[in-house]
Design an enzyme around this catalytic site. Structure first.
Site, short mmCIF file in Angstrom:
data_model
loop_
_atom_site.label_atom_id
_atom_site.label_comp_id
_atom_site.label_asym_id
_atom_site.label_seq_id
_atom_site.Cartn_x
_atom_site.Cartn_y
_atom_site.Cartn_z
CB SER A 1 44.14 -5.67 128.43
OG SER A 1 42.78 -5.61 128.09
CG HIS B 1 37.31 -4.45 127.80
ND1 HIS B 1 38.38 -5.29 128.04
CD2 HIS B 1 37.84 -3.37 127.16
CE1 HIS B 1 39.49 -4.76 127.57
NE2 HIS B 1 39.19 -3.58 127.03
NE ARG C 1 41.72 2.62 130.25
CZ ARG C 1 42.69 1.86 129.78
NH1 ARG C 1 42.94 0.71 130.33
NH2 ARG C 1 43.43 2.25 128.77
CE LYS D 1 47.04 -1.56 123.07
NZ LYS D 1 45.67 -1.80 123.58
O1 PNS Z 1 41.57 -2.18 122.59
P1 PNS Z 1 42.44 -1.34 121.71
O2 PNS Z 1 43.78 -2.03 121.47
O3 PNS Z 1 42.63 0.07 122.22
O4 PNS Z 1 41.68 -1.24 120.31
C1 PNS Z 1 42.24 -0.56 119.21
C2 PNS Z 1 41.54 -1.02 117.92
C3 PNS Z 1 41.65 -2.53 117.77
C4 PNS Z 1 40.08 -0.63 117.97
C5 PNS Z 1 42.22 -0.27 116.73
O5 PNS Z 1 43.58 -0.59 116.71
C6 PNS Z 1 41.57 -0.64 115.37
O6 PNS Z 1 40.56 -0.06 115.03
N1 PNS Z 1 42.17 -1.60 114.64
C7 PNS Z 1 41.65 -2.03 113.35
C8 PNS Z 1 42.49 -1.43 112.23
C9 PNS Z 1 42.16 0.05 112.05
O7 PNS Z 1 41.07 0.43 111.65
N2 PNS Z 1 43.16 0.90 112.34
C10 PNS Z 1 43.04 2.34 112.19
C11 PNS Z 1 42.64 3.01 113.45
S1 PNS Z 1 42.88 4.76 113.24
#
Ligand code: PNS
Length: 173
Positions: A128, A17, A90, A41
């Site tokens: 992570s 990150h 990645r 998650k």
């Molecule tokens: O680090 P991650 O877990 O891959 O990040 C995913 C994240 C937090 C960016 C994604 O889950 C997100 O955007 N969450 C906010 C809610 C949202 O907009 N969900 C729709 C995504 S299509």
């Protein structure tokens, strides 16, 4: 003023990150690192803990701002009038998820743009979840996370207090 957003759950923040934050910060005037919730998650660290770790490690990088946000990413993009959202890539297996997320967000907000930055090859297997797994066995995570947060991560995930099996069971529910 070009603003871009680098969103993630950062559970916890890794050197992968950090590499994306440093590189993305050079592509815009302001890079907003957004600590969000990934509902698919079960987070191990609270949002406050994740925010604090990102602030500790990346708070001094010029042009970087760090926020948390409850809600859809597209709402944050709209609120900040951000030009694009940065995501690190990645592997091929990341691509499917990223493409789905980009497409869903663009359906909701037609001006939404995604920039996928390929991660550094030596960090391709740092995630992570690997950090959580290694730390839960008392393993050395010093090459995987920024020095400034390594102690905090190890303490939280020490073998006494945390079991990755428990986490998996929770994720399955
Ligand atoms: O680090 P991650 O877990 O891959 O990040 C995913 C994240 C937090 C960016 C994604 O889950 C997100 O955007 N969450 C906010 C809610 C949202 O907009 N969900 C729709 C995504 S299509």
């Amino acid at each position: 003023m070009k603003t871009m957003i680098y969103p993630g759950s950062f559970d916890p923040l890794t050197n992968g990150h950090m590499d994306i934050i440093r590189r993305a910060a050079k592509l815009c005037d302001v890079l907003v690192v957004a600590v969000l919730t990934n509902k698919s998650k079960q987070a191990c660290f609270s949002k406050e803990e994740r925010l604090e770790m990102v602030k500790d490690a990346a708070g001094d990088i010029p042009g970087v701002e760090i926020v948390t946000f409850d809600g859809l990413l597209v709402e944050l993009v709209r609120k900040l009038d951000a030009r694009a959202v940065i995501r690190g890539l990645r592997s091929e297996s990341d691509f499917r998820f990223e493409a789905e997320m980009a497409a869903a967000n663009k359906l909701m907000l037609p001006t939404y743009e995604t920039c996928l930055l390929p991660c550094r090859i030596d960090l391709a297997f740092t995630s992570s979840s690997i950090v959580r797994e290694v730390a839960s066995y008392g393993g050395d995570i010093s090459s995987m996370v920024p020095d400034i947060i390594a102690g905090k991560v190890s303490r939280k995930l020490s073998p006494r207090d945390y079991s990755p099996q428990q986490e998996r069971q929770q994720e399955d529910k």
